[in-house]
Motif scaffolding. Structure first.
Motif, mmCIF file in Angstrom:
data_model
loop_
_atom_site.group_PDB
_atom_site.id
_atom_site.type_symbol
_atom_site.label_atom_id
_atom_site.label_comp_id
_atom_site.label_asym_id
_atom_site.label_seq_id
_atom_site.Cartn_x
_atom_site.Cartn_y
_atom_site.Cartn_z
ATOM 1 N N LYS A 1 0.827 -1.211 0.000
ATOM 2 C CA LYS A 1 0.000 0.000 0.000
ATOM 3 C C LYS A 1 0.860 1.260 0.000
ATOM 4 C CE LYS A 1 -3.820 -2.207 2.385
ATOM 5 N NZ LYS A 1 -4.562 -2.282 3.654
ATOM 6 N N ASP A 2 1.978 1.225 0.720
ATOM 7 C CA ASP A 2 2.891 2.378 0.723
ATOM 8 C C ASP A 2 3.444 2.628 -0.677
ATOM 9 O OD1 ASP A 2 2.515 2.805 3.412
ATOM 10 O OD2 ASP A 2 4.369 1.795 4.039
ATOM 11 N N ILE A 3 3.776 1.542 -1.376
ATOM 12 C CA ILE A 3 4.284 1.670 -2.752
ATOM 13 C C ILE A 3 3.179 2.221 -3.659
ATOM 14 C CG2 ILE A 3 5.154 0.393 -4.758
ATOM 15 C CD1 ILE A 3 7.233 0.655 -2.528
ATOM 16 N N ILE A 4 1.961 1.728 -3.483
ATOM 17 C CA ILE A 4 0.819 2.221 -4.268
ATOM 18 C C ILE A 4 0.633 3.711 -4.013
ATOM 19 C CG2 ILE A 4 -1.693 2.074 -4.598
ATOM 20 C CD1 ILE A 4 -0.021 -0.334 -5.697
ATOM 21 N N ASP A 5 0.711 4.101 -2.741
ATOM 22 C CA ASP A 5 0.573 5.523 -2.393
ATOM 23 C C ASP A 5 1.601 6.373 -3.121
ATOM 24 O OD1 ASP A 5 -1.585 5.298 -0.718
ATOM 25 O OD2 ASP A 5 -0.387 5.209 1.123
ATOM 26 N N SER A 6 2.845 5.932 -3.100
ATOM 27 C CA SER A 6 3.888 6.736 -3.739
ATOM 28 C C SER A 6 3.800 6.682 -5.264
ATOM 29 C CB SER A 6 5.275 6.318 -3.247
ATOM 30 O OG SER A 6 5.546 4.995 -3.606
ATOM 31 N N ALA A 7 3.391 5.558 -5.802
ATOM 32 C CA ALA A 7 3.312 5.410 -7.265
ATOM 33 C C ALA A 7 2.141 6.191 -7.859
ATOM 34 C CB ALA A 7 3.204 3.939 -7.640
ATOM 35 N N PHE A 8 1.022 6.194 -7.150
ATOM 36 C CA PHE A 8 -0.194 6.797 -7.704
ATOM 37 C C PHE A 8 -0.621 8.064 -6.972
ATOM 38 C CE2 PHE A 8 -0.562 2.341 -8.971
ATOM 39 C CZ PHE A 8 -0.783 2.493 -10.323
ATOM 40 N N LYS A 9 0.229 8.570 -6.121
ATOM 41 C CA LYS A 9 -0.115 9.739 -5.297
ATOM 42 C C LYS A 9 -0.721 10.858 -6.151
ATOM 43 C CE LYS A 9 1.617 12.382 -1.522
ATOM 44 N NZ LYS A 9 2.564 12.262 -0.450
ATOM 45 N N ASN A 10 -1.902 11.265 -5.782
ATOM 46 C CA ASN A 10 -2.637 12.346 -6.452
ATOM 47 C C ASN A 10 -2.973 12.057 -7.913
ATOM 48 O OD1 ASN A 10 -2.509 13.901 -4.069
ATOM 49 N ND2 ASN A 10 -0.493 14.669 -4.656
ATOM 50 N N ASN A 11 -2.778 10.818 -8.375
ATOM 51 C CA ASN A 11 -3.095 10.489 -9.763
ATOM 52 C C ASN A 11 -4.359 9.648 -9.901
ATOM 53 O OD1 ASN A 11 -0.910 11.827 -10.988
ATOM 54 N ND2 ASN A 11 0.445 10.151 -10.446
ATOM 55 N N ILE A 12 -4.824 9.079 -8.795
ATOM 56 C CA ILE A 12 -6.071 8.317 -8.847
ATOM 57 C C ILE A 12 -6.977 8.764 -7.701
ATOM 58 C CG2 ILE A 12 -5.070 6.295 -10.009
ATOM 59 C CD1 ILE A 12 -5.069 4.841 -7.303
ATOM 60 N N SER A 13 -8.259 8.544 -7.889
ATOM 61 C CA SER A 13 -9.242 8.945 -6.881
ATOM 62 C C SER A 13 -9.141 8.061 -5.645
ATOM 63 C CB SER A 13 -10.650 8.851 -7.466
ATOM 64 O OG SER A 13 -10.950 7.491 -7.758
ATOM 65 N N GLU A 14 -9.685 8.560 -4.580
ATOM 66 C CA GLU A 14 -9.705 7.804 -3.321
ATOM 67 C C GLU A 14 -10.502 6.509 -3.495
ATOM 68 O OE1 GLU A 14 -11.259 8.358 1.271
ATOM 69 O OE2 GLU A 14 -10.998 10.142 0.026
ATOM 70 N N ILE A 15 -11.544 6.557 -4.313
ATOM 71 C CA ILE A 15 -12.378 5.373 -4.554
ATOM 72 C C ILE A 15 -11.546 4.268 -5.202
ATOM 73 C CG2 ILE A 15 -14.363 4.476 -5.842
ATOM 74 C CD1 ILE A 15 -15.562 7.323 -5.642
ATOM 75 N N GLN B 1 -8.296 4.032 -5.248
ATOM 76 C CA GLN B 1 -7.225 3.652 -4.328
ATOM 77 C C GLN B 1 -7.745 2.674 -3.271
ATOM 78 O OE1 GLN B 1 -5.360 7.022 -2.487
ATOM 79 N NE2 GLN B 1 -3.582 5.840 -1.845
ATOM 80 N N ASN B 2 -8.934 2.938 -2.740
ATOM 81 C CA ASN B 2 -9.516 2.032 -1.749
ATOM 82 C C ASN B 2 -9.817 0.660 -2.340
ATOM 83 O OD1 ASN B 2 -9.376 3.912 0.321
ATOM 84 N ND2 ASN B 2 -11.455 4.668 -0.019
ATOM 85 N N LEU B 3 -10.280 0.633 -3.589
ATOM 86 C CA LEU B 3 -10.482 -0.652 -4.257
ATOM 87 C C LEU B 3 -9.157 -1.402 -4.334
ATOM 88 C CD1 LEU B 3 -12.092 -2.723 -6.030
ATOM 89 C CD2 LEU B 3 -11.185 -1.438 -7.980
ATOM 90 N N PHE B 4 -8.125 -0.710 -4.752
ATOM 91 C CA PHE B 4 -6.805 -1.312 -4.875
ATOM 92 C C PHE B 4 -6.347 -1.884 -3.533
ATOM 93 C CE2 PHE B 4 -2.850 -0.438 -7.707
ATOM 94 C CZ PHE B 4 -2.716 -1.791 -7.917
ATOM 95 N N TYR B 5 -6.564 -1.143 -2.478
ATOM 96 C CA TYR B 5 -6.201 -1.607 -1.129
ATOM 97 C C TYR B 5 -6.961 -2.889 -0.763
ATOM 98 C CZ TYR B 5 -3.942 2.892 -0.053
ATOM 99 O OH TYR B 5 -3.130 3.994 -0.037
ATOM 100 N N GLN B 6 -8.253 -2.910 -1.084
ATOM 101 C CA GLN B 6 -9.054 -4.109 -0.787
ATOM 102 C C GLN B 6 -8.540 -5.316 -1.565
ATOM 103 O OE1 GLN B 6 -13.236 -3.518 -1.324
ATOM 104 N NE2 GLN B 6 -13.404 -2.069 0.379
ATOM 105 N N LEU B 7 -8.197 -5.101 -2.818
ATOM 106 C CA LEU B 7 -7.674 -6.206 -3.626
ATOM 107 C C LEU B 7 -6.357 -6.720 -3.057
ATOM 108 C CD1 LEU B 7 -8.440 -4.886 -7.232
ATOM 109 C CD2 LEU B 7 -9.725 -6.572 -5.901
ATOM 110 N N ILE B 8 -5.533 -5.821 -2.567
ATOM 111 C CA ILE B 8 -4.270 -6.219 -1.942
ATOM 112 C C ILE B 8 -4.553 -7.003 -0.659
ATOM 113 C CG2 ILE B 8 -2.235 -5.347 -0.704
ATOM 114 C CD1 ILE B 8 -2.189 -3.050 -2.832
ATOM 115 N N ASP B 9 -5.434 -6.484 0.190
ATOM 116 C CA ASP B 9 -5.760 -7.144 1.457
ATOM 117 C C ASP B 9 -6.318 -8.547 1.254
ATOM 118 O OD1 ASP B 9 -4.915 -4.969 2.951
ATOM 119 O OD2 ASP B 9 -6.940 -4.129 3.189
ATOM 120 N N ARG B 10 -7.068 -8.725 0.180
ATOM 121 C CA ARG B 10 -7.731 -10.014 -0.062
ATOM 122 C C ARG B 10 -6.992 -10.874 -1.099
ATOM 123 N NH1 ARG B 10 -11.850 -6.251 1.063
ATOM 124 N NH2 ARG B 10 -13.184 -6.952 2.755
#
Length: 181
Positions: free
Chosen positions: A59-73, A75-84
Motif C-alpha cells: 500500500k505504501d508503494i501504491i501511495d507513492s506510485a499513484f499519489k494524487n493520480n487516482i481517486s480515493e475510490i 485507491q480504496n479498491l486497490f487496497y481491498q484487492l491487496i488485502d484479499r
C-alpha cells in the motif's frame, strides 16, 4: 468461474459508489491507468502478488506510485484487492465496471480492427453509422492487425462482425475445396 463472479461483485460495488459520488468517468480513467501500468510493468504485478511482502508495504508503494493520480475510490479498491490477495481480477473488474457505466451513460464501446490505422474522418463516419443504428453514443477504438489484410472486423461487446479480406479468402478457399470433393 469464481474469479468472474468476484470481479463482477467488485465492479458493481465500485460502480455504485462512483455513481453516487458522480465520479463514473474519473474512476474508469483511474482503473484504466492502473491496468495499463500493471500490463506494461511485469515486475509491478509480481510485486503485488508476492505473499512475502506485507500488505502495508504494498500500500505504501501504491501511495507513492499513484499519489494524487487516482481517486480515493480507486485507491480504496486497490487496497481491498491487496488485502484479499485478489489483484489478479483488476482487469476483469475494469471490464465489468465499464460495461455498467456505459449502460448508464448510453455509450457503446466498439472496436474496429483494421489492417492499417483509420484516419479521423473514417473513424467519425463509422462511429456515427453505428451510433445511428444502435441509438446510443459510440466510442470507437481502432486496433491495427495487419494479418486481416484489408476490410474490417468490428467487435461490439461479445459480438464480432468479420468483414475482413482474410476471412473472405478463407470462405472462398473452403468453398473451392468443398466443390472439388
Amino acid at each position: 468461474m469464481m474469479e468472474g463472479l468476484v470481479a463482477k461483485r467488485y465492479a458493481k460495488a465500485l460502480f455504485e459508489v462512483a455513481k453516487d459520488k458522480g465520479l463514473l468517468d474519473q474512476v474508469e480513467q483511474d482503473l484504466q491507468l492502473i491496468v495499463k501500468i500493471s500490463r506494461e510493468t511485469e515486475d509491478f504485478m509480481t510485486f503485488l502478488r508476492n505473499p512475502q511482502i506485507s500488505g502495508n508495504v504494498k500500500k505504501d508503494i501504491i501511495d507513492s506510485a499513484f499519489k494524487n493520480n487516482i481517486s480515493e475510490i480507486a485507491q480504496n479498491l486497490f487496497y481491498q484487492l491487496i488485502d484479499r490477495n485478489r489483484v489478479e481480477v483488476l482487469e476483469e473488474i475494469l471490464y465489468h465496471y465499464v460495461k455498467l457505466a456505459n449502460e448508464v451513460r448510453g455509450i457503446v464501446d466498439v472496436v474496429a480492427i483494421t489492417a492499417t490505422p483509420l484516419d479521423d474522418a473514417t473513424t467519425e463516419k463509422i462511429a456515427k453509422s453505428f451510433s445511428d443504428k444502435m441509438g446510443k453514443k459510440v466510442r470507437l477504438k481502432n486496433s491495427v492487425d495487419p494479418t486481416i489484410l484489408g476490410g474490417m472486423v468490428i467487435r461490439i461487446g461479445d459480438r464480432i462482425y468479420d468483414g475482413s479480406i482474410n476471412t473472405k479468402l478463407q470462405v472462398i478457399k473452403r468453398s473451392l475445396t468443398a466443390s472439388r470433393v
